[in-house]
Write a protein that holds these residues in place. Structure first.
Motif, PDB file in Angstrom:
ATOM      1  N   ASP A   1       0.690  -1.202  -0.014  1.00 10.35           N
ATOM      2  CA  ASP A   1       0.164  -0.022   0.018  1.00 10.35           C
ATOM      3  C   ASP A   1       0.765   1.234  -0.114  1.00 10.35           C
ATOM      4  O   ASP A   1       0.696   2.217  -0.772  1.00 10.35           O
ATOM      5  N   ASN A   2       2.098   1.378   0.642  1.00  8.37           N
ATOM      6  CA  ASN A   2       2.822   2.303   0.682  1.00  8.37           C
ATOM      7  C   ASN A   2       3.616   2.496  -0.799  1.00  8.37           C
ATOM      8  O   ASN A   2       3.592   3.577  -1.201  1.00  8.37           O
ATOM      9  N   MET A   3       3.749   1.346  -1.430  1.00 11.42           N
ATOM     10  CA  MET A   3       4.220   1.430  -2.648  1.00 11.42           C
ATOM     11  C   MET A   3       3.332   2.163  -3.606  1.00 11.42           C
ATOM     12  O   MET A   3       3.646   2.723  -4.652  1.00 11.42           O
TER      13      MET A   3
ATOM     14  N   TRP B   1      11.176   5.444  -2.006  1.00  9.95           N
ATOM     15  CA  TRP B   1      10.189   6.393  -1.988  1.00  9.95           C
ATOM     16  C   TRP B   1      10.358   7.697  -1.682  1.00  9.95           C
ATOM     17  O   TRP B   1       9.640   8.676  -2.021  1.00  9.95           O
ATOM     18  N   LEU B   2      11.520   8.125  -0.659  1.00  7.37           N
ATOM     19  CA  LEU B   2      11.885   9.285  -0.407  1.00  7.37           C
ATOM     20  C   LEU B   2      12.244  10.038  -1.698  1.00  7.37           C
ATOM     21  O   LEU B   2      12.103  11.110  -1.841  1.00  7.37           O
ATOM     22  N   SER B   3      12.996   9.327  -2.651  1.00  7.81           N
ATOM     23  CA  SER B   3      13.483   9.883  -4.013  1.00  7.81           C
ATOM     24  C   SER B   3      12.434  10.218  -4.850  1.00  7.81           C
ATOM     25  O   SER B   3      12.319  11.491  -5.577  1.00  7.81           O
TER      26      SER B   3
ATOM     27  N   PHE C   1       4.206  12.988   0.284  1.00  7.81           N
ATOM     28  CA  PHE C   1       3.967  11.753   1.012  1.00  7.81           C
ATOM     29  C   PHE C   1       5.154  11.359   1.837  1.00  7.81           C
ATOM     30  O   PHE C   1       6.254  11.242   0.985  1.00  7.81           O
ATOM     31  N   ALA C   2       5.025  10.863   2.951  1.00  5.17           N
ATOM     32  CA  ALA C   2       6.173  10.291   3.653  1.00  5.17           C
ATOM     33  C   ALA C   2       5.983   9.048   3.925  1.00  5.17           C
ATOM     34  O   ALA C   2       4.930   8.764   4.147  1.00  5.17           O
ATOM     35  N   PRO C   3       7.041   8.035   3.962  1.00  7.80           N
ATOM     36  CA  PRO C   3       6.642   6.364   4.341  1.00  7.80           C
ATOM     37  C   PRO C   3       6.278   6.302   5.675  1.00  7.80           C
ATOM     38  O   PRO C   3       5.634   5.445   6.083  1.00  7.80           O
ATOM     39  N   MET C   4       6.785   7.323   6.691  1.00  5.96           N
ATOM     40  CA  MET C   4       6.635   7.338   8.192  1.00  5.96           C
ATOM     41  C   MET C   4       5.482   8.760   8.449  1.00  5.96           C
ATOM     42  O   MET C   4       5.631   9.644   7.961  1.00  5.96           O
ATOM     43  N   SER C   5       5.068   8.471   9.686  1.00  4.55           N
ATOM     44  CA  SER C   5       4.034   9.516  10.035  1.00  4.55           C
ATOM     45  C   SER C   5       4.477  10.762  10.486  1.00  4.55           C
ATOM     46  O   SER C   5       4.372  11.708  10.753  1.00  4.55           O
TER      47      SER C   5
END
Length: 506
Positions: free
Chosen positions: A133-135, A222-224, A233-237
């Motif tokens: 889902d993050n992907m 994801w950060l790239s 969007f960030a992977p972490m809250s």
């Protein structure tokens, strides 16, 4: 004269929307394969279901007209305008099924935010979201950041007949090379190349701070994507604050800066024309604007106890400035610090930076430096005309990939979009105030949504009023289309539904 859409037009539009919907199934394969690799069987089922839905819906739409031929400008505007919301509706399905959203509307909010690269999110328990889902969240940034039409043209989905009309209708007018498809492919190659290099560097940095290799790779990827495509969007809250790493923050700042520059100027640098790069009206406007805003921001924030230290001010302040003007929306501070520790002056500067945004032809949102530069040039022209003799002919030029003459048509276009953005910011602020929120926060949130900036003053959150949520979704959609395409789409719908204006086409 306004022309009514005929059944033939609707069938052609349906066909091209079907092409895009069918193509989305290819993007859905990425989170599906991610789920298989990490043995996330429930998300894998969700994405398999969504792939099936997209293939069925896309094929059905394509059969509305088997051989549609060349798109005209009106049809291209409708295809572009509808594609962003149709694909967002489809993209929201697996997000809702993830169980991390209270309602489908909340999932739709994040779907629209992802594909428009706004980056505002109301997801719940992000830290425990599946890899698949993050992907998918960052795949939405990848597709939306490059532009739906640019991605489709890069794969040759529309052929040669429809490319030019669709490319222009997505708010792009400049070509790196004369061929539209080759221009789209150049943009995609630059983005993919930068993301690959940045992913490698960020993966190593994530391993250095203690992550296992597989997780470090995903976090780096994801950060790239979110930084260079100015998604948010960030992977972490905790966003970037989670990593507590100066090297990661520094690299992300470079990526955000790169993402805020016109892709046409990347081509100039590639050709070795550095002089043309620094003489460009967008770059000079950017330097002037950021210099002024940085001075004001520093002056307003330096009195705060939290930011009185120079190293902290440089690290947190500079990151916030770059994340704001690039409309990325990443944070290396907490949201609570943004709304309580920041002074009212620095809070306003962040809103102004998001409102203007970055360069035209980049992945940023907002008004854009090119329009601000053109408006400033028009003021220079007005002053020169006032001081010049009656017989004199005043000509004002500017530099953008060569010398260009400032024309009334260009100034009119810049002023039109500028006014539309300002009106949307104000209307959104009034809507927020009408829902009982503080005026400062309502203004900030409205600017963040319409500019696709993504930074939030916490108004956009799970449980916010449905009417406000719907309006923010509309703002994100309108801001990404830069209004003209959206207004043209609305006019087409109104005219087509008005029987007194039935056209002669059949």
């Amino acid at each position: 004269m306004w022309q009514r859409f005929t059944l033939y037009d609707l069938r052609v539009v349906g066909h091209y929307l079907g092409v895009l919907v069918s193509f989305s199934s290819l993007a859905l394969l990425v989170p599906f394969l991610t789920a298989l690799v990490f043995q996330e069987w429930t998300p894998a089922g969700h994405y398999l279901l969504t792939i099936g839905v997209s293939l069925i819906a896309g094929t059905a739409l394509r059969f509305l007209h088997i051989d549609p031929g060349r798109l005209n400008r009106q049809q291209a505007i409708v295809v572009t305008g509808l594609s962003w919301i149709v694909l967002a509706v489809l993209a929201s399905l697996p997000l809702y099924l993830s169980g991390h959203f209270a309602t489908y509307t909340d999932a739709l909010f994040d779907g629209v935010s992802g594909i428009t690269t706004t980056g505002a999110s109301i997801i719940q328990d992000l830290d425990h979201l599946s890899y698949a889902d993050n992907m998918w969240r960052f795949m939405l940034h990848l597709i939306g950041g490059l532009g739906l039409i640019v991605v489709a043209l890069s794969f040759g989905l529309f052929g040669r007949g429809a490319g030019a009309s669709l490319y222009v209708s997505e708010g792009r007018s400049e070509h790196v090379v004369p061929n539209v498809v080759q221009t789209a492919q150049f943009i995609a190659k630059i983005a993919v190349g930068v993301i690959i290099l940045a992913t490698a560097a960020l993966t190593l940095l994530c391993i250095f701070i203690g992550m296992e290799p597989a997780r470090a790779f995903l976090q780096g990827l994801w950060l790239s994507i979110t930084a260079f495509l100015t998604g948010g969007f960030a992977p972490m809250s905790q966003s970037v604050l989670y990593y507590h790493s100066v090297p990661i923050e520094f690299l992300l700042m470079i990526l955000m800066l790169g993402g805020s520059i016109n892709f046409v100027l990347f081509a100039e640098v590639w050709k070795g024309r550095l002089d043309a790069f620094f003489r460009d009206i967008e770059i000079r406007t950017m330097i002037l604007w950021l210099s002024i805003m940085t001075l004001v921001f520093t002056a307003s924030l330096i009195g705060s106890a939290e930011f009185s230290s120079l190293p902290v001010l440089l690290r947190r302040g500079l990151f916030t400035i770059i994340a704001s003007f690039s409309t990325t929306g990443l944070l290396n501070i907490t949201t609570n610090q943004l709304t309580t520790v920041f002074t009212s002056g620095s809070f306003l500067v962040v809103a102004l930076l998001m409102a203007v945004g970055g360069s035209a032809g980049s992945t940023t949102g907002g008004i854009k430096f090119s329009r601000v530069g053109i408006i400033l040039k028009s003021l220079v022209s007005t002053v020169k005309e006032a001081l010049a003799p009656d017989s004199a002919r005043v000509v004002v030029s500017y530099f953008h990939v060569g010398h260009r003459i400032l024309s009334p048509e260009l100034v009119k276009e810049a002023m039109t979009v500028f006014v539309l953005y300002i009106v949307t910011y104000l209307v959104g602020a009034l809507v927020g105030i009408a829902h009982g929120y503080e005026a400062t926060q309502a203004i900030f949130e409205s600017v963040a949504m319409a500019s696709n900036g993504g930074l939030s003053s916490s108004i956009a959150s799970a449980g916010m009023p449905l009417t406000l949520e719907a309006f923010y979704i509309f703002q994100m959609w309108a801001g990404r289309l830069e209004f003209v395409t959206l207004i043209a789409l609305i006019v087409e719908v109104v005219v087509s539904l008005n029987p007194r204006r039935w056209g002669r086409r059949s």
